[in-house]
Design an enzyme around this catalytic site. Structure first.
Site, PDB file in Angstrom:
ATOM      1  N   GLU A 103       1.685   6.526  -6.782  1.00  0.00           N
ATOM      2  CA  GLU A 103       0.562   7.249  -7.371  1.00  0.00           C
ATOM      3  C   GLU A 103       0.697   8.749  -7.127  1.00  0.00           C
ATOM      4  O   GLU A 103       0.535   9.559  -8.048  1.00  0.00           O
ATOM      5  CB  GLU A 103      -0.761   6.741  -6.790  1.00  0.00           C
ATOM      6  CG  GLU A 103      -1.119   5.337  -7.209  1.00  0.00           C
ATOM      7  CD  GLU A 103      -2.324   4.786  -6.474  1.00  0.00           C
ATOM      8  OE1 GLU A 103      -3.118   5.578  -5.909  1.00  0.00           O
ATOM      9  OE2 GLU A 103      -2.502   3.552  -6.462  1.00  0.00           O
ATOM     10  N   TYR A 119       0.826  -1.211   0.000  1.00  0.00           N
ATOM     11  CA  TYR A 119       0.000   0.000   0.000  1.00  0.00           C
ATOM     12  C   TYR A 119       0.862   1.263   0.000  1.00  0.00           C
ATOM     13  O   TYR A 119       0.660   2.138  -0.834  1.00  0.00           O
ATOM     14  CB  TYR A 119      -0.960   0.001   1.190  1.00  0.00           C
ATOM     15  CG  TYR A 119      -2.323  -0.583   0.881  1.00  0.00           C
ATOM     16  CD1 TYR A 119      -2.467  -1.706   0.065  1.00  0.00           C
ATOM     17  CD2 TYR A 119      -3.473  -0.030   1.404  1.00  0.00           C
ATOM     18  CE1 TYR A 119      -3.700  -2.244  -0.204  1.00  0.00           C
ATOM     19  CE2 TYR A 119      -4.714  -0.564   1.139  1.00  0.00           C
ATOM     20  CZ  TYR A 119      -4.819  -1.676   0.332  1.00  0.00           C
ATOM     21  OH  TYR A 119      -6.050  -2.201   0.066  1.00  0.00           O
TER      22      TYR A 119
END
Length: 156
Positions: A77, A70
């Site tokens: 991102e 994650y």
């Protein structure tokens, strides 16, 4: 939220600004994080559906690898949105601002204010944000606690 962020990255960053990601190791790290996550997730579901149970190692992978994957995926991102916003998106009216607004989903408002000022922009006093990354991460931690406690209770 996770699906929305992936759609945003593909259609909002990769597709319109291919040179931003073409040779970026950050793009590769994002794809690796996404891919490993999905292979583990869907293998877990396939094994569970076909056999009715999941081997302990697969259970461990499903509920522990997110601690690494994650943050790797989310930071990748963010970095790609930042690269597009500070690079090619500058030339399009409103696009740059929209990309910075998207960063508020990932970055706490106070930190975002510092980034915004570093770019030489007007004061942006943003104290809070939705912080989707926090919501996703804490949801997985809660799921992990629930599942791993149940697994521990079954083995004792």
């Amino acid at each position: 939220m996770q699906v929305a962020s992936r759609i945003l990255l593909i259609w909002g960053i990769v597709y319109p600004f291919p040179n931003t990601v073409a040779f970026s190791p950050v793009y590769s790290s994002m794809l690796i994080a996404w891919s490993v996550t999905e292979v583990i997730r869907y293998s877990y579901f396939a094994i569970n559906l076909s056999t009715g149970s999941v081997p302990a190692i697969w259970m461990w992978l499903r509920y522990n690898t997110f601690f690494i994957l994650y943050p790797l995926g989310i930071s990748s991102e963010c970095w790609l949105v930042w690269l597009a916003a500070t690079g090619p998106a500058k030339q399009y009216t409103g696009v740059r601002e929209a990309l910075f607004a998207i960063l508020l989903i990932y970055i706490p408002g106070k930190w975002f204010s510092y980034l915004w000022k570093d770019l030489g922009e007007k004061e942006a006093d943003i104290e809070t944000s939705t912080l989707g990354s926090y919501i996703l991460f804490t949801h997985m931690m809660a799921q992990r606690r629930k599942i791993m406690r149940g697994t521990h209770a079954k083995t004792n």
